[in-house]
Design an enzyme around this catalytic site. Sequence first.
Site, PDB file in Angstrom:
ATOM      1  CG  ASP A  76      43.616  40.400  29.019  1.00  0.00           C
ATOM      2  OD1 ASP A  76      44.740  40.901  29.110  1.00  0.00           O
ATOM      3  OD2 ASP A  76      42.589  40.948  29.455  1.00  0.00           O
ATOM      4  CG  HIS A  78      39.682  37.083  29.883  1.00  0.00           C
ATOM      5  ND1 HIS A  78      39.304  37.407  31.168  1.00  0.00           N
ATOM      6  CD2 HIS A  78      40.154  38.228  29.327  1.00  0.00           C
ATOM      7  CE1 HIS A  78      39.527  38.693  31.380  1.00  0.00           C
ATOM      8  NE2 HIS A  78      40.059  39.219  30.287  1.00  0.00           N
ATOM      9  CG  ASP A 104      42.578  40.320  32.917  1.00  0.00           C
ATOM     10  OD1 ASP A 104      42.804  40.506  34.120  1.00  0.00           O
ATOM     11  OD2 ASP A 104      41.916  41.116  32.217  1.00  0.00           O
ATOM     12  CG  ASP A 107      36.677  36.487  35.998  1.00  0.00           C
ATOM     13  OD1 ASP A 107      36.169  35.544  36.629  1.00  0.00           O
ATOM     14  OD2 ASP A 107      37.109  37.510  36.548  1.00  0.00           O
ATOM     15  NE  ARG A 108      34.165  39.958  30.511  1.00  0.00           N
ATOM     16  CZ  ARG A 108      34.748  41.126  30.718  1.00  0.00           C
ATOM     17  NH1 ARG A 108      36.045  41.248  30.489  1.00  0.00           N
ATOM     18  NH2 ARG A 108      34.056  42.160  31.142  1.00  0.00           N
ATOM     19  CG  ASN A 136      41.274  44.146  35.086  1.00  0.00           C
ATOM     20  OD1 ASN A 136      41.931  43.640  34.183  1.00  0.00           O
ATOM     21  ND2 ASN A 136      39.979  44.373  34.974  1.00  0.00           N
ATOM     22  CG  HIS A 137      39.173  39.967  34.938  1.00  0.00           C
ATOM     23  ND1 HIS A 137      37.863  39.532  34.971  1.00  0.00           N
ATOM     24  CD2 HIS A 137      39.193  41.035  34.110  1.00  0.00           C
ATOM     25  CE1 HIS A 137      37.127  40.300  34.182  1.00  0.00           C
ATOM     26  NE2 HIS A 137      37.913  41.220  33.650  1.00  0.00           N
ATOM     27  CG  HIS A 186      46.443  43.492  33.250  1.00  0.00           C
ATOM     28  ND1 HIS A 186      46.229  42.430  32.395  1.00  0.00           N
ATOM     29  CD2 HIS A 186      45.228  44.085  33.429  1.00  0.00           C
ATOM     30  CE1 HIS A 186      44.937  42.376  32.082  1.00  0.00           C
ATOM     31  NE2 HIS A 186      44.321  43.368  32.690  1.00  0.00           N
ATOM     32  NE  ARG A 233      39.642  49.432  30.696  1.00  0.00           N
ATOM     33  CZ  ARG A 233      39.468  48.221  30.176  1.00  0.00           C
ATOM     34  NH1 ARG A 233      38.655  47.374  30.775  1.00  0.00           N
ATOM     35  NH2 ARG A 233      40.085  47.850  29.071  1.00  0.00           N
ATOM     36  CG  HIS A 260      43.352  46.436  30.900  1.00  0.00           C
ATOM     37  ND1 HIS A 260      42.516  45.716  31.714  1.00  0.00           N
ATOM     38  CD2 HIS A 260      43.070  47.745  31.130  1.00  0.00           C
ATOM     39  CE1 HIS A 260      41.751  46.555  32.412  1.00  0.00           C
ATOM     40  NE2 HIS A 260      42.072  47.789  32.064  1.00  0.00           N
TER      41      HIS A 260
END
Length: 328
Positions: A76, A78, A104, A107-108, A136-137, A186, A233, A260
């Site tokens: 990731d 991000h 990923d 995001d964030r 997953n993002h 992932h 999760r 992940h």
Amino acid sequence: MILLSQVEYIGVCSRLLYVFSRMSNDGDVDKWLELIKDCKYLPETDLKKLCTIISDILFEESNVQPVFSPVTICGDVHGQYYDVQELFKTGGYPPDTQYIFMGDFVDRGYYSLETLTQLLVFKAKWPHRLTLLRGNHESRQVTQVYGFYDECMKKYGNANLWRFCCRLFDLMPIGALIDNTVLCIHGGLSPDIGTIDQMRTIERDQEIPHRGGFCDLMWSDPDDIDWWAISPRGAGWLFGEKPTNQFMHNNQLTLICRAHQLVQEGIKFMFNERLVTVWSAPNYCYRCGNIASILAFHTSTNYETKLFSAVPDEKRQIPSKTTTPYFL
């Protein structure tokens, strides 16, 4: 005089159109390579064109994309643009180094748009030197909660580019297979998927489902358990050493690489070093204090971990105002 059949004529025309299109695109891509430096993003029309170019490339890639060593594996990132530059300084910039990014991208972090754009431009310039897997993002629902949607709205004033990027996410491969023996994915395994051939039959051109095999591959995590357990999760599963060994035996694998999960040390091996988690976002969310890693494969059985730390604050540009706590 050479006479061509109708099929041959159409084939020649198609190849010529591809060559001319590629020549035209190369000029745009070279321009974009300059624009994305220093944490910049593309004008709206250019990013739409870039998404179209990448879509054409991804259409030709398999659900489980074959890759040959040497190659470097990344977890990731991000949206931490400046730390991605540190990643490339550590592992080498494309095309000198071949990469697999295990999802990923957004995001964030502060700069999801710039980070994703840079990776897409590299993919457009050197399509066979970067493999971009879905995480997953890379999802409409998740990006509306954790920052990428808001960032697109703020920087472009509309959601059009977010929609283009989400359409691109739908086309990204689910996994990669290095030298036919190392699986990159992932999240993790699924009780519904026992073979890589089953992964190849998934209809990936869709939003990630809430349950089922596709969902599990994006959301599952390994744990120190024997078999399967419900994931905290709320999606995917926790899986233990026995299903890991069974999956690897059935598919003649030597290693499973995944991302992940935040790992404070940057990398974590489990199950007699048959599974590894690679985390490539140092000081995750600018608060976790972790180091990051990439995993460089010289061959499928000869690999080395390369660690790197976050770029100091004085060497990065920090947005003046942040109001949404995306780290939840």
